[in-house]
Design an enzyme around this catalytic site. Structure first.
Site: not given
Length: 351
Positions: A145, A251, A321
């Site tokens: 992230s 992502e 995620h």
């Protein structure tokens, strides 16, 4: 008002640090190309894993669960009191968060470092990191992230292989644990990273999980990437990623298709994105929309932006995620096969 003044005072103090010549200053792009790759030592049972929160604050119960998971894996978790802080939406001030990172690398008793969670804040401390300290004390750094900024920035500045893998708050599922162990602990064979077998049919029926090939091909290259938002945020900074001949993995979470469109478009019109060897898209969870004739789907956007480049690319591999996550070593050469949807590491990520 007093809290607000203190916030800006802290931010100003962090900014002033950029004026002080020291080893923490970022190398020039020219120097970075000459940095040799450094592989951290392999982790083993009994090792001490330092937990840090370089972005958002972590809830006490989530931290406790992360520590329990590490103990079950055979590790000894360790953290300082800085991880308990709350400074607005951060876990602590910029100076305290970067001090925690630097001290974990300096501490001879700490064998590896796991980010307890993601959350905004990492880009605020990039200029304060002691990169020479990290170069002299290489250790496995793991997270994803917003940790994307640290993983790629540290690799660029030091040559250290870093690991896009679970954070403390997401490390508790068996698949993620197995994937992490395959990469950061010693193994006899070079691992092949492949998708998790689908068991939750209801969850994987959502369009954002749809696995498909965008452009076919088999290519090799160095792994770089992470969160699309953070990769995009590094543009124009000293830590902008050079995608030339790289296998780029991306992502994101809860971004509207038009935002994905905007970020990919900016990357495409940059200097090196079109020079990549391949693109590996994970699961963009929460990034699709209800069918609307006046909008585009996530698949529409990614196909529209990536297919014309003619670069081998797939969507829907097991990272992001989501519950089940790959561990991807940044800086390691891999072979990417779109037909098999696999990444074969061509070298060990640890020593």
């Amino acid at each position: 008002m007093r809290k607000r003044r203190q916030f800006f005072k802290t931010a100003l103090g962090a900014g002033m640090a950029t004026l002080i010549p020291s080893t923490i200053m970022a190398n020039t792009q020219e120097n970075k190309s000459n940095i040799n790759t450094i592989k951290p030592k392999a982790l083993k049972r009994g090792d001490t894993i330092g937990l840090i929160a370089p972005g958002y604050a972590i809830k006490p119960e989530v931290l406790l669960e992360a520590k329990e998971t590490l103990e079950k894996m055979g590790f000894s978790p360790f953290h300082t009191n800085r991880i308990h802080g709350n400074h607005g939406y951060f876990s602590n001030t910029d100076s305290e968060r970067v001090a925690d990172l630097n001290e974990m690398f300096a501490n001879k008793k700490v064998d590896g470092i796991l980010c307890a969670r993601g959350g905004y804040g990492c880009t605020r401390i990039m200029h304060l990191i002691d990169y020479q300290l990290i170069r002299d004390n290489p250790k496995a750094l793991i997270g994803f992230s917003d940790i994307t900024a640290l993983l790629n920035g540290i690799h660029q500045e030091t040559g250290l292989v870093t690991f896009h893998g679970p954070v403390g708050s997401t490390i508790n599922d068996p698949y993620s644990i197995e994937q992490l162990q395959n990469i950061v602990m010693k193994s006899k064979e070079l691992p092949t990273i492949k998708n998790v077998e689908i068991t939750d049919q209801e969850e994987y029926s959502k369009p954002e999980y749809n696995r498909h090939c965008i452009n076919p091909g088999v290519v090799t290259g160095k792994l770089v990437g992470g969160s699309l938002t953070l990769v995009n945020a590094l543009i124009g900074t000293p830590h902008e990623i050079d995608f030339t001949d790289a296998i780029v993995f991306l992502e994101d979470i809860e971004e509207s298709p038009y935002r994905i469109d905007r970020m990919l478009t900016q990357l495409i019109h940059g200097n090196t994105f079109k020079k990549a060897a391949g693109f590996v898209f994970g699961v963009f969870k929460g990034c699709d929309t209800i069918p609307d004739p006046q909008s585009f789907t996530l698949r529409d956007v990614i196909t529209d932006r990536i297919k014309p480049l003619g670069i081998p690319a797939v969507y829907g591999m097991s990272f992001g995620h989501i519950e089940n996550n790959f561990t991807l070593p940044i800086g390691i050469n891999a072979k990417f096969d779109t037909n098999r949807m696999t990444l074969q590491l061509l070298e060990k990520a640890v020593q």
